[in-house]
Write an enzyme that holds these catalytic residues in place. Structure first.
Site: not given
Ligand code: NAD
Length: 428
Positions: A106, A218, A220-221
């Site tokens: 990471k 959340g 996000g993605n």
């Molecule tokens: P992202 O940055 O696209 O989205 C994160 C979301 O969480 C955003 O909507 C943000 O506003 C929200 N958020 C942050 N703090 C918050 C809080 N206190 N309360 C409510 N919402 C909150 O990130 P992502 O890519 O969707 O990743 C999210 C999680 O999934 C992370 O832990 C990441 O490590 C994990 N993850 C992501 C992927 C991937 O392919 N994107 C793969 C495996 C794991």
């Protein structure tokens, strides 16, 4: 003693529990308890106003016994080396449980990317590669996007790497845009992967997906495609999603009396996962307080934001109807939160199993880059479903066979695979 929210302490404690169940000797534990290698470095970046800012960057390579290291790069203002170490260790288990021939790593930079212009972001991405290019690459360590990083950033990084090495190397970074060596299906892969495991858990528990309700943290993605998948693949209802509002600097939960429409919300959400509050309210959405997602009456809880959300304080607030916790985020549950969830008898799909869809499709992307031949979207998603279903069933079988909770079972499956590779290579 106060509850630890240090992700690396949590990751190490979870590892020790798994190692105890497997009866691992001390030499093996000593090699897995800490990363094999870590890089801490400074990245000088020329800003648009001609000043230079120096950023702190990290790359942690936890274990590459099963194949080249693999793991995202996070751009976050609160990034710490311990968060990166924990995430690298979880990547090792994730690749093992998903049965893809990769190790775990990471990376990160301490920065809020929303404060940078597009050209500053590009120079930061290229600067990260300038520091790390000798220690990453298709046969060594392959980065990908994570929180705060995007496919465009991966394209800049891949370009910088190709220039420095003198070879076009699309397989050096995954999560690239589809027009630049990315894989179809990668955008939705993690969220859909979450839903494939939820579907299998529902089959196991005898829950009818069509009458089920999810509460999601959340947007996000991961959360966006988990919400879309919950509605479109399972036919269920999504009670709420939530986000951290970058303008107000506060998290909010958004719900709708008829259930949320994830595609509409996606159309009013920025690249950092912040929902446009005014547009949501105008469309009849309720903007509720930060933790409203955890109190919602629902069957499936999907924390898909960041670490340490289900804690000794918040876990008791999970609604009594809840049956499944699907950990879309990495490390959303503290050790104390986990104890409460176990005592309540909730069925947990642990993070490194639940969200393995992203890395699995990243692996598919590297395979396509190597072949220079690209699959269509349905083929990618079909292969993803097959991998996620098999991984879930392997963990469920272990859980039933050894009479342990799903998280412990996932550790048993994953650690055992990594240890077998280390033994075969003669490391221990
Ligand atoms: P992202 O940055 O696209 O989205 C994160 C979301 O969480 C955003 O909507 C943000 O506003 C929200 N958020 C942050 N703090 C918050 C809080 N206190 N309360 C409510 N919402 C909150 O990130 P992502 O890519 O969707 O990743 C999210 C999680 O999934 C992370 O832990 C990441 O490590 C994990 N993850 C992501 C992927 C991937 O392919 N994107 C793969 C495996 C794991």
């Amino acid at each position: 003693m106060s509850e630890s929210k240090n992700p690396f302490e949590i990751a190490q404690a979870q590892f020790e529990q798994g190692a105890d169940l497997l009866g691992l000797p001390e030499d093996v534990r000593a090699l897995l308890r800490w990363p094999l290698r870590e890089f801490h470095f400074r990245i000088p970046v020329k800003m648009d106003d001609s000043t230079t800012r120096v950023f702190t960057g990290f790359r942690v390579q936890h274990n590459d016994a099963r194949g080249p290291n693999k793991g995202g790069i996070r751009f976050h203002p609160n990034e710490t080396i311990d968060t990166v170490r924990a995430l690298a260790m979880w990547m090792t288990w994730k690749c093992a449980v998903a049965d893809i021939p990769l190790g775990g790593s990471k990376g990160g930079v301490i920065i809020n990317p929303a404060t940078l212009s597009v050209s500053e972001k590009e120079r930061l991405c290229r600067g990260w590669v300038d520091q790390m290019w000798k220690n990453v690459g298709p046969r060594m360590d392959v980065p990908a996007p994570d929180v705060g990083t995007t496919p465009q950033m991966m394209a800049w990084m891949m370009d910088e790497y190709s220039k420095l090495t003198g070879n076009y190397a699309p397989g050096a970074f995954t999560g690239k845009p589809v027009d630049m060596g990315g894989s179809l299906g990668r955008t939705e892969a993690t969220g859909y992967g979450v839903i494939f495991t939820v579907r299998e858990a529902m089959k196991h528990l005898g829950i009818d997906p069509k009458s089920s309700v999810a509460a999601i943290q959340g947007f996000g993605n991961v959360a966006q495609y988990a919400a879309i998948g919950f509605k479109e693949i399972l036919g269920g209802k999504v009670a709420c999603v939530s986000c951290y509002d970058l303008n107000d600097r506060k998290p909010y939960t958004y719900s709708h009396p008829d259930g949320v429409d994830p595609k509409f919300l996606q159309s009013i959400t920025d690249q950092y996962g912040t929902i446009d509050a005014a547009k949501a309210k105008a469309a009849g959405y309720l903007q509720e307080h930060e933790m409203a997602w955890i109190d919602k009456e629902a069957d499936v809880l999907i924390p898909a934001a960041l670490e340490n959300m289900l804690t000794a304080e918040t876990a008791p607030r999970i609604h009594k109807r809840m049956q499944i916790i699907a950990e879309g985020a990495n490390g959303p549950t503290t050790l104390e939160g986990d104890t409460i969830i176990k005592e309540r008898g909730l069925f947990v799909i642990p993070d490194f199993l639940c969200n393995a869809g992203g890395v699995t499709t990243s692996y598919f992307e590297s395979v396509q880059n190597d072949m220079n031949f690209y699959w269509h979207r349905d083929e990618v998603l079909e292969r993803l479903d097959h991998k996620m279903t098999k991984a879930f069933q392997d963990v469920l079988e272990m859980s039933i066979g050894r009479k342990v909770h799903m998280r412990d079972a996932a550790y048993l499956v994953a650690i055992d695979k990594v240890v077998r590779a280390m033994r075969l290579r003669g490391w221990v």
